[in-house]
Write an enzyme that holds these catalytic residues in place. Sequence first.
Site, PDB file in Angstrom:
ATOM      1  N   LYS A   1       0.847  -1.196   0.000  1.00 41.84           N
ATOM      2  CA  LYS A   1       0.000   0.000   0.000  1.00 41.84           C
ATOM      3  C   LYS A   1       0.880   1.242   0.000  1.00 41.84           C
ATOM      4  O   LYS A   1       1.531   1.544   0.999  1.00 41.84           O
ATOM      5  CB  LYS A   1      -0.902   0.035   1.237  1.00 41.84           C
ATOM      6  CG  LYS A   1      -1.932   1.146   1.115  1.00 41.84           C
ATOM      7  CD  LYS A   1      -2.499   1.555   2.460  1.00 41.84           C
ATOM      8  CE  LYS A   1      -1.989   2.882   2.944  1.00 41.84           C
ATOM      9  NZ  LYS A   1      -2.146   4.018   2.056  1.00 41.84           N
TER      10      LYS A   1
ATOM     11  N   GLU B   1      10.157   1.670  10.296  1.00 41.97           N
ATOM     12  CA  GLU B   1      11.073   2.779   9.966  1.00 41.97           C
ATOM     13  C   GLU B   1      10.265   4.057  10.146  1.00 41.97           C
ATOM     14  O   GLU B   1       9.379   4.343   9.347  1.00 41.97           O
ATOM     15  CB  GLU B   1      11.561   2.662   8.510  1.00 41.97           C
ATOM     16  CG  GLU B   1      12.231   1.343   8.158  1.00 41.97           C
ATOM     17  CD  GLU B   1      13.661   1.237   8.655  1.00 41.97           C
ATOM     18  OE1 GLU B   1      14.183   2.223   9.220  1.00 41.97           O
ATOM     19  OE2 GLU B   1      14.259   0.163   8.504  1.00 41.97           O
TER      20      GLU B   1
ATOM     21  N   GLU C   1       8.946  16.431  15.302  1.00 47.73           N
ATOM     22  CA  GLU C   1       9.214  16.332  13.867  1.00 47.73           C
ATOM     23  C   GLU C   1       8.250  17.245  13.093  1.00 47.73           C
ATOM     24  O   GLU C   1       7.033  17.111  13.214  1.00 47.73           O
ATOM     25  CB  GLU C   1       9.043  14.883  13.382  1.00 47.73           C
ATOM     26  CG  GLU C   1       9.491  14.729  11.938  1.00 47.73           C
ATOM     27  CD  GLU C   1       9.235  13.331  11.360  1.00 47.73           C
ATOM     28  OE1 GLU C   1       8.153  12.769  11.583  1.00 47.73           O
ATOM     29  OE2 GLU C   1      10.125  12.814  10.663  1.00 47.73           O
TER      30      GLU C   1
ATOM     31  N   CYS D   1      13.233  11.762   5.840  1.00 49.40           N
ATOM     32  CA  CYS D   1      13.286  11.419   7.271  1.00 49.40           C
ATOM     33  C   CYS D   1      14.674  11.661   7.844  1.00 49.40           C
ATOM     34  O   CYS D   1      14.838  11.801   9.043  1.00 49.40           O
ATOM     35  CB  CYS D   1      12.878   9.960   7.469  1.00 49.40           C
ATOM     36  SG  CYS D   1      13.871   8.840   6.464  1.00 49.40           S
TER      37      CYS D   1
END
Length: 482
Positions: free
Chosen positions: A172, A247, A385, A281
């Site tokens: 997905k 991750e 973040e 990231c």
Amino acid sequence: MEPILNYINGAFLPSTSGLTLETVNPATGQPITTLPRSSAEDVGLATKAALKAAPTWANTTMEERMVWLHRIADALEEEAETIAQLESMDTGKPISLARSVDAPRSVSNFRFFAEFGREHVEPTFADHGAVNHVHRSPIGCVGLITPWNLPLYLLTWKIAPALLMGNTIVAKPSELTPMTANHLAKILTKLNFPKGVFNLVHGLGPEVGQAIVEHPEIRGLSFTGGTATGKIVAATAAPMFKKLSLELGGKNATIVLDDAPLEEMMDGIVRASFTNSGQVCLCGSRVLVDASIYDRFKSMFVEAINNIVVGDPSLEETVMGTVISKDHQAKVESYIELGQDEGGVVLTGGSAATCPVKGVAAEGAFLRPTVIEGLSHTARTATEEIFGPVVTLHSFNSEQEALDMANATDYGLAGSVWTADAKRGYAFAQGMDTGIVWVNTWLNRDLRTPFGGVKQSGVGREGGAWSLNFFSELTNICVKQP
Ligand code: NAD
């Protein structure tokens, strides 16, 4: 553009409900096309196809699978320009970046694992008059879930080792960036890739993603995305004892030591801060600079940032395009505001209203690269973040203080250290509580190395042998001659 469809058992299908979503070009705000808004029922069909294909695929030899990976790499390479164009349109990243990073890395993910298969050895241990054969078998059907920032790059990073180790796949991609995964499915059809080995189900995370995580017959899950989603994935998968690789997010520090030759290193530091509008990231979103060079660094950094060409992603000269969506732009802007509320000062950039990008569509999700100084390193803006083109700037007075600041977040994905003395950088790096550290470089990737984070940046490692380990089950068969 023609609508995107699911890819199940080698056929392109709408969602069973007939519902669709739109994918939007973030540079224009205009819809590009529709994609299926799939449900657990579609995931069920894809899983059924993957399970049916599993025994035949698992029984192919590794050499045969390596040949398939090479064929896919060749086909992706032939279509590199189309992939770059689709990726740039879907994400708002500059075409130059999609050409130099996204498209070639999708090729090299397949090529790398095709070659890496040659190094695959199954060790034996002889003792007590018997020989132990360590054997790897496929997990079976694996679920792969990926984010929007590097769509095909990250998806192929999982598909290639999963196929190599004999697994079948239900994947997905992010609902915001389905175009290149769809193109890969078209390529597989052209190549006559065995039906059911790779299946793609499009739709929303809490619907399709959640159904993949919950499906009892999907025994392994490799997830890349945000930490908050990773928590949901982990909580759902853990009681089912699924093999899980996570991750997740990061808040990476870029540490500039007092001896860093700034003229030489500034390009690398700026790249680490703002590549893909800061939506990698691994981007360094906290820049920690030795107090003795802080002022000189600050003026050089801001000057370099002011030279970044922000604009239409389809133009060759554009260095920075949009962020992924108007919603994400609003989130990034809310952090710029928070940074100021927390006592920070914006040195350059700012919200679209205060610092507009000229010559672009008003509906586009454009932001200029933004630097905020004067914040405590424990402020929310400096520890949460943001995943956009916003960097906070801090000074330190000793290496120990720099290390304490670098480690003062819940994340631990990556970081970089910049110094004239590589040995000093290496020693400093060893104190950093992260999965990856670069010294005097950034995003310098050798695909044989372990990739992944500590703390809330993830669980497990992928890359090279670690990917092969993740995408297989180890069995020890101990044989004694009669
Ligand atoms: P996200 O977590 O919102 O979504 C990631 C994927 O998970 C998408 O496909 C989404 O549809 C799906 N999803 C959402 N809810 C789900 C659920 N309940 N169950 C299963 N799947 C679900 O992340 P995003 O906004 O797409 O991507 C940005 C994030 O990804 C950032 O935090 C970034 O740091 C992280 N990221 C990490 C890495 C890494 O390698 N560590 C790489 C790239 C991006």
